[in-house]
Scaffold this motif. Structure first.
Motif, PDB file in Angstrom:
ATOM      1  N   ASP A 190       0.735  -1.057  -0.256  1.00  0.00           N
ATOM      2  CA  ASP A 190      -0.105  -0.102  -0.355  1.00  0.00           C
ATOM      3  C   ASP A 190       0.885   1.546  -0.007  1.00  0.00           C
ATOM      4  OD1 ASP A 190      -2.324  -1.334  -0.289  1.00  0.00           O
ATOM      5  OD2 ASP A 190      -2.242  -0.850   2.236  1.00  0.00           O
ATOM      6  N   ARG A 191       2.068   1.698   0.663  1.00  0.00           N
ATOM      7  CA  ARG A 191       2.457   2.360   1.312  1.00  0.00           C
ATOM      8  C   ARG A 191       3.411   2.520  -0.221  1.00  0.00           C
ATOM      9  NH1 ARG A 191       3.527   0.729   6.663  1.00  0.00           N
ATOM     10  NH2 ARG A 191       5.472   0.028   5.855  1.00  0.00           N
ATOM     11  N   VAL A 192       3.752   1.572  -1.183  1.00  0.00           N
ATOM     12  CA  VAL A 192       4.780   1.866  -2.255  1.00  0.00           C
ATOM     13  C   VAL A 192       4.213   2.314  -3.173  1.00  0.00           C
ATOM     14  CG1 VAL A 192       5.627   0.341  -3.882  1.00  0.00           C
ATOM     15  CG2 VAL A 192       6.946  -0.136  -1.436  1.00  0.00           C
ATOM     16  N   VAL A 193       2.791   2.010  -3.524  1.00  0.00           N
ATOM     17  CA  VAL A 193       1.873   2.681  -4.424  1.00  0.00           C
ATOM     18  C   VAL A 193       1.432   3.580  -4.194  1.00  0.00           C
ATOM     19  CG1 VAL A 193      -0.725   2.336  -5.600  1.00  0.00           C
ATOM     20  CG2 VAL A 193       1.019   0.362  -4.761  1.00  0.00           C
ATOM     21  N   GLY A 194       1.052   4.465  -3.332  1.00  0.00           N
ATOM     22  CA  GLY A 194       0.867   5.480  -2.682  1.00  0.00           C
ATOM     23  C   GLY A 194       1.794   6.277  -3.211  1.00  0.00           C
ATOM     24  N   ALA A 195       3.310   5.634  -2.665  1.00  0.00           N
ATOM     25  CA  ALA A 195       4.393   6.880  -3.291  1.00  0.00           C
ATOM     26  C   ALA A 195       5.139   6.903  -4.567  1.00  0.00           C
ATOM     27  CB  ALA A 195       5.856   6.217  -2.509  1.00  0.00           C
ATOM     28  N   ALA A 196       4.626   5.430  -5.599  1.00  0.00           N
ATOM     29  CA  ALA A 196       4.431   5.557  -6.954  1.00  0.00           C
ATOM     30  C   ALA A 196       3.308   6.313  -7.528  1.00  0.00           C
ATOM     31  CB  ALA A 196       4.179   3.586  -7.535  1.00  0.00           C
ATOM     32  N   VAL A 197       2.140   6.489  -6.939  1.00  0.00           N
ATOM     33  CA  VAL A 197       1.121   7.389  -7.655  1.00  0.00           C
ATOM     34  C   VAL A 197       1.074   8.904  -7.543  1.00  0.00           C
ATOM     35  CG1 VAL A 197      -1.217   8.022  -7.439  1.00  0.00           C
ATOM     36  CG2 VAL A 197      -0.486   5.147  -7.419  1.00  0.00           C
ATOM     37  N   GLU A 198       2.270   8.712  -6.524  1.00  0.00           N
ATOM     38  CA  GLU A 198       2.530  10.549  -6.391  1.00  0.00           C
ATOM     39  C   GLU A 198       3.794  10.956  -7.235  1.00  0.00           C
ATOM     40  OE1 GLU A 198       3.018  11.264  -2.319  1.00  0.00           O
ATOM     41  OE2 GLU A 198       4.543  13.550  -2.462  1.00  0.00           O
ATOM     42  N   ALA A 199       4.153  10.031  -7.126  1.00  0.00           N
ATOM     43  CA  ALA A 199       5.867  10.526  -8.406  1.00  0.00           C
ATOM     44  C   ALA A 199       4.962  10.179  -9.822  1.00  0.00           C
ATOM     45  CB  ALA A 199       6.920   9.160  -8.449  1.00  0.00           C
ATOM     46  N   ALA A 200       4.397   9.066  -9.928  1.00  0.00           N
ATOM     47  CA  ALA A 200       3.498   9.885 -11.541  1.00  0.00           C
ATOM     48  C   ALA A 200       2.652  11.090 -11.252  1.00  0.00           C
ATOM     49  CB  ALA A 200       2.565   8.543 -11.797  1.00  0.00           C
ATOM     50  N   GLY A 201       2.515  11.331 -10.813  1.00  0.00           N
ATOM     51  CA  GLY A 201       1.497  12.509 -10.447  1.00  0.00           C
ATOM     52  C   GLY A 201       2.499  13.402 -10.628  1.00  0.00           C
TER      53      GLY A 201
END
Lengths: 253, 224
Positions: B178-189
């Motif tokens: 969950d945390r990695v996905v959160g960081a990944a989506v933030e970076a993608a933005g």
């Protein structure tokens, strides 16, 4: 600013002079970052980075900027390992390296290790911009903790660009507070010394060295472009250096 | 969008060829670095926060419509091991084939034409998620979960590890996924605004070294 750390930026510019050797029109030491010109080999200029104080300590912001002009050849070394230490100031320390090499220029960046001492917190960022036709040998080595000591927190990002295109972008994070699994079997596996050697040469565009395994925990791999990367892990700094020296000697051969 | 499309894409039986790859686990098992479920968990955790994070961010950015060519070049720069680049493109090509058959679309056709030998797998995954009507977080979940589920099922085969233990590892890692996905989506933005340099670049030296060693073995169970 909430921190009271030391801020220091050292600058080097290397230029080809009229006699076909490399001159250093800029050689600016700053605080703990002292630069000395030493005797070079052939037509290269050799610079030694001499730590005039310990550090970086928590809150410090160190930077080194090096620029190599067309046809100039610069070799950078350092007199001793850099030791990241905990400081009086709160917060992480930063060490930024910015390197530019023009077409036909050559940089050999071969400093001593960075040691992450227990309780330290350092963020290293290295950005190398190469023009098409530039040559590079770049080594970095990180040692996690002094002898028998746990490491501090260390993150180190290395970005190498060639002619505006990113050849390599890598970040390693380790020590307390680093993302989970950093010392496990996918990342460092208990090794306490890690190193990278990046070699960029125009002739690798024609024929790049084949990938190969070097000893027990190191490998050479061609990047997408005229460049290779050696990634090495070792139990200690000495054995790490041996692997990287052998790899470089084979490439220089 | 259909949430069930996420289950189709994330299904281990989706015919994208992932079962033939161990995500570096075969080399780690051979090297004695994984001998049981504890070692598997430590391996998966390290892979999740490095290669998994980078893949998830690439997939999320592709799902947001970021130029696949730029993302593919960013994946090259973040995958120094030639063996890993080859494996990722092979997986990308297989996934492309499955995705085009499942969700026929012009967008997938364009990427397939641009990369006849295969784009990096997370980039294809992100574009596939996009044409399936899924979001950046769905793509990142697929990719981050795959980064640990692949090695887990491979280690079941390599070590005859109890499948219940392997599934337990995946369940324990769920909060970190969950945390990695959160960081990944933030970076993608951030990539949408500032370009691909905003992608994470977390690297795992042992995965890279192990991949080169593994590629040189004469006989192996998994392709990577």
């Amino acid at each position: 600013m909430t921190t009271a750390g030391v801020r220091a930026t050292a600058r080097i510019a290397a230029r080809l002079d009229g006699r076909g050797t490399t001159a250093l029109p800029v050689l600016e030491s700053d605080g703990p970052l002292a630069l000395r010109r030493t005797r070079g080999r052939g037509d290269e200029a050799r610079v030694m980075l001499v730590g005039a104080m310990s550090g970086p300590l928590g809150g410090d912001r160190f930077a080194v900027e090096a620029e190599v002009g067309a046809g100039a050849r610069l070799h950078l070394g350092s007199a001793a390992a850099t030791i990241a230490l905990p400081g009086q100031s709160k917060g992480e320390a930063r060490y930024d390296v910015r390197i530019d090499v023009a077409a036909g220029g050559e940089l050999r960046w071969l400093p001593e290790q960075l040691i992450s001492a227990q309780g330290s917190d350092l963020c290293v960022s290295t950005r190398v911009d190469l023009a098409a036709g530039a040559r590079l040998v770049f080594r970095e080595e990180q040692v996690l903790g002094r002898a028998g000591e746990d490491p501090g927190r260390l993150s180190s990002r290395l970005t190498v660009r060639l002619d505006g295109r990113t050849l390599l972008d890598q970040e390693v994070a380790c020590g307390p507070g680093a993302p989970g699994g950093w010392d496990g079997p996918a990342v460092l596996g208990g090794h306490r010394a890690l190193g990278q050697l990046v070699v960029v040469r125009p002739e690798f565009g024609e024929r790049a060295p084949e990938p190969r395994v070097l000893g027990e925990s190191a490998a050479l791999t061609p990047l997408v472009g005229p460049a290779v990367l050696v990634t090495a892990l070792a139990p200690d700094a000495l054995r790490l250096r041996r692997v990287l020296d052998e790899a470089l000697a084979a490439l220089d051969g | 969008m259909s949430r069930a499309a996420l289950l189709v894409l994330a299904d281990g039986r989706f015919p994208a060829g992932g079962h033939a790859h161990s995500g570096g686990a075969e080399a780690a098992v051979k090297g004695g670095l994984i001998t049981g479920s504890d070692g598997l968990e430590a391996f998966c955790r390290g892979r999740l926060h490095t290669a998994g994070l980078v893949s998830a961010a690439l997939a999320a950015a592709a799902a947001l419509g970021v130029d696949p060519v730029a993302l593919d070049a960013a994946a090259d720069a973040r995958t120094p091991s030639l063996a890993l680049r080859v494996a990722s493109r092979k997986l990308g090509r297989q996934l492309m084939r499955a995705a085009r058959a499942t969700w026929p679309s012009r967008e997938l056709d364009v990427v397939a034409r641009e990369f006849p030998k295969g784009a990096h797998q997370p980039v294809v995954l992100g574009v596939a998620a996009r044409v399936a009507g899924l979001g950046a977080d769905d793509a990142a979940y697929c990719s981050a979960y795959e980064s640990v589920s692949g090695p887990a099922s491979a280690v079941v085969r390599l070590l005859s590890l109890d499948p219940f233990d392997a599934t337990g590892v995946l369940a324990r890692l769920a909060p970190e996924v969950d945390r990695v996905v959160g960081a990944a989506v933030e970076a993608a933005g951030e990539v949408v605004v500032g370009g691909v340099d905003a992608l994470p670049a977390a690297s795992a030296p042992l995965l890279e070294i192990g991949a080169e060693a593994h590629a040189a073995w004469p006989v192996r169970l998994f392709a990577s």
